[in-house]
Design an enzyme around this catalytic site. Structure first.
Site, mmCIF file in Angstrom:
data_model
loop_
_atom_site.group_PDB
_atom_site.id
_atom_site.type_symbol
_atom_site.label_atom_id
_atom_site.label_comp_id
_atom_site.label_asym_id
_atom_site.label_seq_id
_atom_site.Cartn_x
_atom_site.Cartn_y
_atom_site.Cartn_z
ATOM 1 N N HIS A 20 41.710 37.071 37.296
ATOM 2 C CA HIS A 20 41.034 35.868 36.832
ATOM 3 C C HIS A 20 41.707 35.215 35.624
ATOM 4 C CE1 HIS A 20 38.038 36.834 40.006
ATOM 5 N NE2 HIS A 20 38.114 38.117 39.410
HETATM 6 O O1 RIB Z 1 34.055 36.561 37.661
HETATM 7 C C1 RIB Z 1 35.251 36.693 37.113
HETATM 8 C C2 RIB Z 1 35.179 36.787 35.671
HETATM 9 O O2 RIB Z 1 33.949 37.469 35.042
HETATM 10 C C3 RIB Z 1 36.259 37.152 34.658
HETATM 11 O O3 RIB Z 1 36.357 36.336 33.455
HETATM 12 C C4 RIB Z 1 36.128 38.842 34.239
HETATM 13 O O4 RIB Z 1 36.555 39.204 33.304
HETATM 14 C C5 RIB Z 1 34.532 38.522 34.211
HETATM 15 O O5 RIB Z 1 34.348 38.000 32.824
#
Ligand code: RIB
Ligand code: CA
Length: 309
Positions: A240
């Site tokens: 992500h």
């Molecule tokens: O949903 C993904 C996000 O949530 C990313 O930033 C991961 O690190 C968590 O913080």
């Protein structure tokens, strides 16, 4: 050259984003790293950020921020990231501590001193710190070039409820402040991060670097993979947060569309990013919503930069 503040809740994927930014001085002047409660509590996200600047041999300062969301009780994600938040690697212990100044005060002070539209906020976790800064000092909007944020989901739905992605779900009220602030937002939601899967073929080359940083990244991503591979039945976990940094480095790897985004703050869909993808509301777009990435080029970019550490 982007002058950036990274706001983060490390988190293995946050770690890769932070290391990539710190390894790319031709692209970023990192003004500071602000930690927020999210994946794990604030004390741990702050300790983790200090370990990462140590690993990168960076003198960028770390500022601890908000220990809980604006309104809701804190929800964490040790089930994904492990009890430390950075399970999977033996990172060097920090030789520095966080600055005494609160992250929100640092943000406001830095933005007050900045030229108009000159600082980009890169948010990798819940938006509590940024939301608080905008509530306390709305005039700082003038100094912000943009907010590039990993969060939300629309066609992909949510990852913590059927409607909500974790970062927005943890603090929907802060997210609402951000999306209604008038600051140009670029949103990297699950719709794009789910195209960037950290498969074994993409993770192994980090270990192959033969460096401490490469070995740490491979270990963290291997640990990070396990939960989502089981959940989604995919060949790897969506990576992500590094999409935020990569977007600023090579925007041509991404594609998106300007849309109006509304944050649902209460009720069964709380934390939902209601993306008006087809423009049916007639509301003025307030965000560039990214929905495509060249995943192979994305991972090649991350490997190239991490190899420098
Ligand atoms: O949903 C993904 C996000 O949530 C990313 O930033 C991961 O690190 C968590 O913080
Ligand atoms: Ca994160």
């Amino acid at each position: 050259m982007h002058r950036i503040i990274i706001d983060t809740d490390p988190g293995q994927d946050d770690a890769v984003a932070i290391l990539t930014a710190l390894a790319s001085p031709e692209d970023f002047d990192v003004l500071g790293i602000c930690t927020v409660a999210g994946n794990v509590p604030l004390e741990l996200t702050t300790h983790n950020a200090l370990q990462l600047v140590e690993l990168a041999k960076s003198d960028v300062k770390v500022y601890a921020g908000c220990s809980r969301p604006m309104v809701k009780d804190l929800v964490t994600a040790e089930y994904v990231h492990g009890p430390t938040g950075l399970d999977g690697a033996n990172l060097p212990l920090p030789t520095r501590t966080a600055e005494r100044q609160h992250a929100v005060d640092f943000m406001i002070e830095t933005l007050h001193a900045a030229e108009p539209h000159s600082v980009t906020l890169c948010t990798l976790g819940p938006l509590t710190n940024v939301g608080m800064a905008l509530v306390r000092a709305p005039e700082v909007v003038e100094s912000i070039a943009g907010i590039v944020s990993m969060g939300g989901g629309f066609f992909e739905g949510g990852n913590v409820t059927p409607a909500a992605e974790f970062n927005i779900y943890v603090d929907p009220h802060a997210a609402d402040v951000v999306f209604r602030s008038g600051v140009p937002v670029t949103l990297l939601p699950l719709d794009v991060t789910h195209q960037a899967l950290a498969s074994a073929e993409r993770v192994e080359p980090f270990g192959g670097l033969g460096t401490t940083a490469g070995t740490c990244v491979a270990g963290m991503l291997t640990y990070f993979d396990r939960y989502d591979m089981d959940k989604y039945g995919t060949t790897g976990a969506p990576l992500h947060d590094p999409t935020v940094i990569a977007f600023l480095m090579q925007p041509e790897l991404f594609a998106g569309k300007r849309c109006h985004v509304e944050i649902v703050r209460e009720g069964p869909a709380e934390g939902m990013t209601m993306v008006d993808w087809w423009g049916v509301t007639g509301n003025e777009p307030n965000a560039l919503v990214i929905h495509e990435v060249d995943a192979d080029a994305f991972f090649a970019l991350l490997l190239n930069r991490i190899s420098r550490l």
